[in-house]
Design a protein around this motif. Structure first.
Motif, PDB file in Angstrom:
ATOM      1  N   PHE A  94       0.841  -1.195   0.000  1.00 21.85           N
ATOM      2  CA  PHE A  94       0.000   0.000   0.000  1.00 21.85           C
ATOM      3  C   PHE A  94       0.881   1.251   0.000  1.00 21.85           C
ATOM      4  O   PHE A  94       0.611   2.209  -0.725  1.00 21.85           O
ATOM      5  CB  PHE A  94      -0.940   0.011   1.214  1.00 21.85           C
ATOM      6  CG  PHE A  94      -2.315  -0.519   0.932  1.00 21.85           C
ATOM      7  CD1 PHE A  94      -3.422   0.296   1.039  1.00 21.85           C
ATOM      8  CD2 PHE A  94      -2.516  -1.838   0.554  1.00 21.85           C
ATOM      9  CE1 PHE A  94      -4.703  -0.177   0.781  1.00 21.85           C
ATOM     10  CE2 PHE A  94      -3.785  -2.325   0.294  1.00 21.85           C
ATOM     11  CZ  PHE A  94      -4.883  -1.494   0.407  1.00 21.85           C
ATOM     12  N   ASN A  97       2.849   1.563  -3.462  1.00 21.88           N
ATOM     13  CA  ASN A  97       1.964   1.873  -4.591  1.00 21.88           C
ATOM     14  C   ASN A  97       1.145   3.143  -4.373  1.00 21.88           C
ATOM     15  O   ASN A  97       0.251   3.431  -5.168  1.00 21.88           O
ATOM     16  CB  ASN A  97       1.037   0.685  -4.869  1.00 21.88           C
ATOM     17  CG  ASN A  97       1.758  -0.455  -5.527  1.00 21.88           C
ATOM     18  OD1 ASN A  97       1.969  -0.454  -6.724  1.00 21.88           O
ATOM     19  ND2 ASN A  97       2.165  -1.448  -4.733  1.00 21.88           N
ATOM     20  N   ALA A  99      -1.174   3.767  -2.263  1.00 24.12           N
ATOM     21  CA  ALA A  99      -2.575   3.355  -2.191  1.00 24.12           C
ATOM     22  C   ALA A  99      -3.300   3.980  -1.009  1.00 24.12           C
ATOM     23  O   ALA A  99      -4.344   3.484  -0.599  1.00 24.12           O
ATOM     24  CB  ALA A  99      -2.656   1.834  -2.118  1.00 24.12           C
ATOM     25  N   THR A 106      -7.993   3.217   4.947  1.00 24.28           N
ATOM     26  CA  THR A 106      -6.945   2.218   4.759  1.00 24.28           C
ATOM     27  C   THR A 106      -7.098   0.982   5.644  1.00 24.28           C
ATOM     28  O   THR A 106      -6.973  -0.144   5.133  1.00 24.28           O
ATOM     29  CB  THR A 106      -5.559   2.860   4.940  1.00 24.28           C
ATOM     30  OG1 THR A 106      -5.449   3.969   4.036  1.00 24.28           O
ATOM     31  CG2 THR A 106      -4.448   1.872   4.664  1.00 24.28           C
ATOM     32  N   THR A 140      -8.187   8.099  -3.437  1.00 26.03           N
ATOM     33  CA  THR A 140      -7.229   7.484  -4.366  1.00 26.03           C
ATOM     34  C   THR A 140      -7.790   7.082  -5.713  1.00 26.03           C
ATOM     35  O   THR A 140      -7.024   6.870  -6.642  1.00 26.03           O
ATOM     36  CB  THR A 140      -6.595   6.221  -3.761  1.00 26.03           C
ATOM     37  OG1 THR A 140      -7.602   5.209  -3.656  1.00 26.03           O
ATOM     38  CG2 THR A 140      -5.968   6.501  -2.426  1.00 26.03           C
ATOM     39  N   TYR A 142      -9.049   4.217  -6.340  1.00 23.77           N
ATOM     40  CA  TYR A 142      -9.011   2.750  -6.306  1.00 23.77           C
ATOM     41  C   TYR A 142      -7.897   2.103  -7.128  1.00 23.77           C
ATOM     42  O   TYR A 142      -7.502   0.995  -6.846  1.00 23.77           O
ATOM     43  CB  TYR A 142     -10.351   2.122  -6.705  1.00 23.77           C
ATOM     44  CG  TYR A 142     -11.478   2.495  -5.782  1.00 23.77           C
ATOM     45  CD1 TYR A 142     -11.744   1.745  -4.649  1.00 23.77           C
ATOM     46  CD2 TYR A 142     -12.254   3.606  -6.039  1.00 23.77           C
ATOM     47  CE1 TYR A 142     -12.773   2.099  -3.791  1.00 23.77           C
ATOM     48  CE2 TYR A 142     -13.274   3.975  -5.183  1.00 23.77           C
ATOM     49  CZ  TYR A 142     -13.535   3.215  -4.058  1.00 23.77           C
ATOM     50  OH  TYR A 142     -14.531   3.568  -3.210  1.00 23.77           O
ATOM     51  N   THR A 144      -4.671   2.589  -7.388  1.00 22.76           N
ATOM     52  CA  THR A 144      -3.476   2.268  -6.611  1.00 22.76           C
ATOM     53  C   THR A 144      -3.753   1.206  -5.542  1.00 22.76           C
ATOM     54  O   THR A 144      -2.862   0.444  -5.185  1.00 22.76           O
ATOM     55  CB  THR A 144      -2.879   3.533  -5.980  1.00 22.76           C
ATOM     56  OG1 THR A 144      -3.896   4.174  -5.190  1.00 22.76           O
ATOM     57  CG2 THR A 144      -2.379   4.497  -7.047  1.00 22.76           C
ATOM     58  N   ILE A 145      -4.982   1.149  -5.060  1.00 22.49           N
ATOM     59  CA  ILE A 145      -5.368   0.103  -4.111  1.00 22.49           C
ATOM     60  C   ILE A 145      -5.354  -1.250  -4.814  1.00 22.49           C
ATOM     61  O   ILE A 145      -4.808  -2.228  -4.290  1.00 22.49           O
ATOM     62  CB  ILE A 145      -6.751   0.408  -3.487  1.00 22.49           C
ATOM     63  CG1 ILE A 145      -6.672   1.675  -2.626  1.00 22.49           C
ATOM     64  CG2 ILE A 145      -7.254  -0.782  -2.674  1.00 22.49           C
ATOM     65  CD1 ILE A 145      -8.014   2.197  -2.155  1.00 22.49           C
ATOM     66  N   ALA A 148      -1.747  -2.278  -5.333  1.00 21.90           N
ATOM     67  CA  ALA A 148      -1.118  -2.783  -4.104  1.00 21.90           C
ATOM     68  C   ALA A 148      -1.552  -4.209  -3.800  1.00 21.90           C
ATOM     69  O   ALA A 148      -0.728  -5.062  -3.448  1.00 21.90           O
ATOM     70  CB  ALA A 148      -1.459  -1.867  -2.930  1.00 21.90           C
TER      71      ALA A 148
END
Length: 170
Positions: A94, A97, A99, A106, A140, A142, A144-145, A148
């Motif tokens: 996370f 990236n 995220a 988070t 974000t 999503y 980048t989430i 990760a």
């Protein structure tokens, strides 16, 4: 006067006792009675996912579960991820990236991802995208989430390419 119950909860490998009213949520017990504030209070209606924890390895909205319902279950909160002051592989991903931004959502995403990857270690990006759509993030977007979680899934598969064979080895 409201009836109260003594319950025993196994949270992050530690057994806790709490005296609670039957209507007290798992979220409130975790935060207020046990001091585990990593699980965030969001909408309190089960919509946002900020309060996601694992109950018997399944992602659960702690704001929708009564604490008395969790008795006898294995509960994991975001505090269980880092060990010896070192971030877990998912937490590292996370960070690497990007995220997270404000960080409020988070912990819920981390616990959702832990439960999802335990059940679906071979998930592709589309399946990961579908899974994370259950939680809300306002920062974000999503992508980048998903990056990760996808990175973590690939690294875990590389570290243990045939988990079903290891599980059956005596």
């Amino acid at each position: 006067m409201s009836e109260r119950h003594l319950i025993v909860l196994n949270v992050n490998g530690t057994e806790y006792e709490a005296v609670v009213e039957p209507r007290k949520t798992l979220l409130d017990v975790l935060r207020h009675d046990l001091g585990l504030t990593g699980t965030h209070v969001g909408c309190e209606h089960g919509v946002c996912g900020a309060c996601t924890v694992l109950v018997d390895d399944a992602p659960v909205r702690a704001c929708l579960m009564f604490a008395v319902q969790a008795e006898g279950s294995d509960i994991r909160t975001v505090e269980s991820l880092a060990t010896n002051r070192a971030l877990s592989d998912l937490q590292e991903a996370f960070s690497a990236n990007h995220a997270l931004q404000c960080g409020f959502c988070t912990p819920g995403f981390l616990m959702l991802a832990e439960g999802f990857l335990a059940e679906r270690p071979d998930a592709d990006r589309e399946e990961i995208r579908e899974a994370v759509s259950a939680n809300l993030c306002r920062c974000t977007g999503y992508q980048t989430i998903v990056d990760a979680i996808s990175t973590t899934a690939a690294r875990r598969r590389a570290a243990c390419p045939h988990p079903e064979k290891e599980a059956t080895t005596p």
